[in-house]
Design an enzyme around this catalytic site. Structure first.
Site, PDB file in Angstrom:
ATOM      1  N   GLU A 283      -6.519  -9.115   3.746  1.00 23.59           N
ATOM      2  CA  GLU A 283      -5.691  -8.463   4.776  1.00 23.59           C
ATOM      3  C   GLU A 283      -5.715  -9.359   6.007  1.00 23.59           C
ATOM      4  O   GLU A 283      -6.778  -9.605   6.577  1.00 23.59           O
ATOM      5  CB  GLU A 283      -6.222  -7.067   5.141  1.00 23.59           C
ATOM      6  CG  GLU A 283      -5.994  -6.040   4.041  1.00 23.59           C
ATOM      7  CD  GLU A 283      -6.329  -4.613   4.451  1.00 23.59           C
ATOM      8  OE1 GLU A 283      -6.154  -4.274   5.649  1.00 23.59           O
ATOM      9  OE2 GLU A 283      -6.768  -3.858   3.576  1.00 23.59           O
TER      10      GLU A 283
ATOM     11  N   TYR B 215      -6.978  -8.704  11.837  1.00 24.47           N
ATOM     12  CA  TYR B 215      -5.696  -8.407  12.476  1.00 24.47           C
ATOM     13  C   TYR B 215      -5.791  -8.844  13.936  1.00 24.47           C
ATOM     14  O   TYR B 215      -6.820  -8.658  14.578  1.00 24.47           O
ATOM     15  CB  TYR B 215      -5.390  -6.913  12.405  1.00 24.47           C
ATOM     16  CG  TYR B 215      -5.128  -6.407  11.002  1.00 24.47           C
ATOM     17  CD1 TYR B 215      -3.889  -6.609  10.398  1.00 24.47           C
ATOM     18  CD2 TYR B 215      -6.115  -5.735  10.287  1.00 24.47           C
ATOM     19  CE1 TYR B 215      -3.633  -6.136   9.121  1.00 24.47           C
ATOM     20  CE2 TYR B 215      -5.865  -5.268   8.999  1.00 24.47           C
ATOM     21  CZ  TYR B 215      -4.623  -5.465   8.421  1.00 24.47           C
ATOM     22  OH  TYR B 215      -4.369  -5.004   7.150  1.00 24.47           O
TER      23      TYR B 215
ATOM     24  N   GLU C 240     -12.660  -1.869   2.334  1.00 21.72           N
ATOM     25  CA  GLU C 240     -13.290  -1.629   3.663  1.00 21.72           C
ATOM     26  C   GLU C 240     -14.359  -0.533   3.608  1.00 21.72           C
ATOM     27  O   GLU C 240     -14.306   0.441   4.360  1.00 21.72           O
ATOM     28  CB  GLU C 240     -12.207  -1.299   4.702  1.00 21.72           C
ATOM     29  CG  GLU C 240     -11.272  -2.463   4.934  1.00 21.72           C
ATOM     30  CD  GLU C 240     -10.350  -2.319   6.144  1.00 21.72           C
ATOM     31  OE1 GLU C 240     -10.248  -1.223   6.724  1.00 21.72           O
ATOM     32  OE2 GLU C 240      -9.734  -3.339   6.521  1.00 21.72           O
TER      33      GLU C 240
ATOM     34  N   GLN D 252       1.296  -6.121   5.757  1.00 20.00           N
ATOM     35  CA  GLN D 252       1.649  -5.797   4.400  1.00 20.00           C
ATOM     36  C   GLN D 252       3.029  -6.406   4.111  1.00 20.00           C
ATOM     37  O   GLN D 252       3.447  -7.277   4.861  1.00 20.00           O
ATOM     38  CB  GLN D 252       1.640  -4.288   4.234  1.00 20.00           C
ATOM     39  CG  GLN D 252       0.215  -3.728   4.482  1.00 20.00           C
ATOM     40  CD  GLN D 252       0.006  -2.297   4.041  1.00 20.00           C
ATOM     41  OE1 GLN D 252       0.893  -1.690   3.478  1.00 20.00           O
ATOM     42  NE2 GLN D 252      -1.178  -1.746   4.305  1.00 20.00           N
TER      43      GLN D 252
ATOM     44  N   GLU E 207       0.856  -1.191   0.000  1.00 24.27           N
ATOM     45  CA  GLU E 207       0.000   0.000   0.000  1.00 24.27           C
ATOM     46  C   GLU E 207       0.893   1.242   0.000  1.00 24.27           C
ATOM     47  O   GLU E 207       1.992   1.240   0.581  1.00 24.27           O
ATOM     48  CB  GLU E 207      -0.900  -0.003   1.246  1.00 24.27           C
ATOM     49  CG  GLU E 207      -1.774   1.250   1.340  1.00 24.27           C
ATOM     50  CD  GLU E 207      -2.913   1.134   2.353  1.00 24.27           C
ATOM     51  OE1 GLU E 207      -3.012   0.103   3.053  1.00 24.27           O
ATOM     52  OE2 GLU E 207      -3.709   2.092   2.425  1.00 24.27           O
TER      53      GLU E 207
HETATM   54  O1  AHR Z   1      -3.191  -2.616   6.295  1.00 26.34           O
HETATM   55  C1  AHR Z   1      -3.402  -1.403   6.917  1.00 26.34           C
HETATM   56  C2  AHR Z   1      -4.825  -0.897   6.753  1.00 26.34           C
HETATM   57  O2  AHR Z   1      -5.692  -1.754   7.433  1.00 26.34           O
HETATM   58  C3  AHR Z   1      -5.393  -0.875   5.351  1.00 26.34           C
HETATM   59  O3  AHR Z   1      -5.081   0.278   4.646  1.00 26.34           O
HETATM   60  C4  AHR Z   1      -6.867  -0.939   5.601  1.00 26.34           C
HETATM   61  O4  AHR Z   1      -7.557  -1.559   4.554  1.00 26.34           O
HETATM   62  C5  AHR Z   1      -6.995  -1.682   6.924  1.00 26.34           C
HETATM   63  O5  AHR Z   1      -7.819  -1.038   7.793  1.00 26.34           O
END
Ligand code: AHR
Length: 499
Positions: A292, A244, A173, A351, A27
């Protein structure tokens, strides 16, 4: 010592190993692109300004598809800014990350970087603030061979061959109030359906990803997926999942069970997608693009106030330094993605460089592997052929956040004449004695047995000590009479290759 037994049956196949499971994500955020993959003037930089030391590490990581250019960034992005002569490209404010974007790296440069790393491009379009026509324009620029206004522009910009992008994300998102142009599920579902229909009118074989919830903790989770798919089901191919994990308040036991939550998340989204499909009497199945996933110490970053000061170019943002425990969790999450290869057919570790990433760089200095690099690289290298469904007999313990979790988790892959077994011991203090019945695989030798563990589960790799944590050979792994025996240290991830 806790004991566990795993049975593998060569006939009990989940799905083929999907190479796209080993995707990642670049990103325009912090130092992922600028001074991450791109640093003109760096001693290893090539003629495009790409760091070849990073290219080498990306190749070693074994990442396959790369999602680009965001993320939240995409919802304020005008793709036209990032192509053509570099000196004419505008500097813009990126509201998502409170940064300045120089546009010195854009689609054509990134496509060249992907060739260096042998990766496939997965492109996100900004439908949040730019809509259908901009998506169609980008598609024409990227994929049409030549002879149209935008494809000829690409040719003139030095990319004679089309980029031939197969996978496209319809925004990012879109349920999140932080997202520029966020929408209700109804509004987004309709827009995604119309955009997808138009893109498929240009190329019916595109693979389109509609946005699921930005996390399973969102208040609209479930309803969002149902509503969006009710509008877009026949036009799209994937729904996205994002997850996450982090250790909360010293609760390592729960953190190590993060994969239990991921598994439940996948179940829920699959059930919702199939519910919509059945209602529509559709023969089509929507698969998951888990585009993600990672460990991310989000609350620390929120509390630090980073990204709220001056508008600067490529500030240090979200630069988590990962521990042994984080690597065990990452390895275990990847095992779950493999186990669900029947429906999770694409995934992106978020990432790739500097930003919550397996690879770190110092401007003008070295690049190094974070702890999380290792389980990803080893799994990508060893997992081939088909994913086998393991039967796991292991003690179970209770965790505060994710309920009951097996102390030992496992998955395996099998190919012609070889197999790989991936194992995790979630016990905080005790090693686990594991036996794996591999008789049905017809293999006789352990050719590699690697374990990532450390007496200090919070040990990290840093600029000063880049190789503090690395996997080591596990000398306890033996194979006799079709039974693999191995001892797993507490808080550990292991991979065992058999021939
Ligand atoms: O990966 C970091 C961020 O996490 C991304 O830009 C977003 O899609 C998510 O909230």
């Amino acid at each position: 010592m806790p004991r566990a037994h795993v049975t593998l049956d060569r006939q009990s196949v989940v799905a083929p190993v999907r190479r796209r499971t080993f995707g990642s994500f670049v990103e325009h955020l912090g130092r992922c692109v600028y001074s991450g993959i791109h640093e003109p003037g760096h001693p290893t930089a090539n003629e495009d300004g790409f760091r070849m030391d990073v290219v080498d590490l990306v190749r070693e990581l074994g990442s396959t598809t790369v999602r680009y250019p965001g993320g939240n960034f995409v919802s304020g992005f005008r793709w036209e800014d990032s192509v053509g002569p570099r000196e004419q490209r505008p500097v813009r404010r990126d509201l998502a990350w409170h940064s300045l974007e120089s546009n010195q790296v854009g689609l054509d440069e990134f496509a060249r970087w992907l060739r260096l790393t042998d990766s496939e491009l997965m492109l996100a379009v900004n439908i949040a603030t730019r809509g259908i026509l901009s998506a169609l324009d980008l598609l024409e620029y990227a994929n049409h061979p030549s002879g149209t206004a935008l494809s000829d522009q690409r040719v003139a910009n030095g990319s004679p061959e089309p980029h031939n992008v197969r996978m496209w994300c319809l925004g990012n998102e879109m349920d999140g109030p932080w997202q520029t142009g966020f929408m209700t599920a109804d509004d987004y579902g309709k827009l995604a359906a119309r955009t997808a229909a138009a893109m498929k009118a240009a190329d019916k074989d595109l693979e389109l990803v509609v946005c699921g919830s930005s996390g399973s903790g969102m208040p609209t989770f479930g309803d969002w997926e149902r509503t969006v798919l009710e509008h877009s089901y026949e036009h799209v191919d994937y729904i996205s999942c994002h997850a996450y994990y982090q250790e909360h308040d010293g609760d390592l036991r729960s953190f190590l069970a993060s994969a239990v939550d991921m598994d439940y998340f996948i179940d829920t989204v699959v059930a919702t997608a199939d519910h919509v499909g059945y209602k529509k009497r559709s023969e089509k199945k929507i698969n998951i693009s888990f585009d993600e996933w990672n460990v991310w110490y989000l609350t620390r970053h929120q509390e630090s106030g980073e990204g709220r000061g001056e508008w600067t170019h490529a500030p240090r943002l979200l630069e988590d330094t990962y521990t042994v425990a984080d690597a065990v969790v990452v390895g275990n999450l990847l095992m779950t993605l493999l186990k669900r290869s029947d429906r999770v057919t694409s995934a992106s570790l978020a990432q790739l460089v500097n930003v919550i990433a397996p690879i770190m760089t110092e401007p003008g200095g070295p690049a190094w592997r974070q702890t999380t690099f290792h389980p990803f690289a080893i799994t990508s290298r060893l997992a081939t052929g088909e994913v086998l469904r393991p039967v796991i007999d292991a003690p179970v313990h209770r965790t505060a956040r994710h309920g009951e979790a097996s102390l030992v988790d496992a998955v395996a892959t099998a190919d012609e004449g070889r197999a790989a077994v991936f194992l995790v011991n979630r016990d905080l203090a005790e090693p686990a004695q594991v036996t794996v019945d591999v008789r049905s695989l017809g293999l006789s030798r352990v050719v590699e047995a690697l374990t990532l563990a450390d007496p200090d589960v919070y040990a990290k790799n840093t600029l000063a000590e880049p190789n503090r944590v690395a996997p080591a050979t596990n000398p306890t792994a033996t194979l006799a009479d079709g039974v693999l025996t191995v001892e797993l240290p507490p808080v550990s991830w292991s991979a065992i290759a058999l021939h």
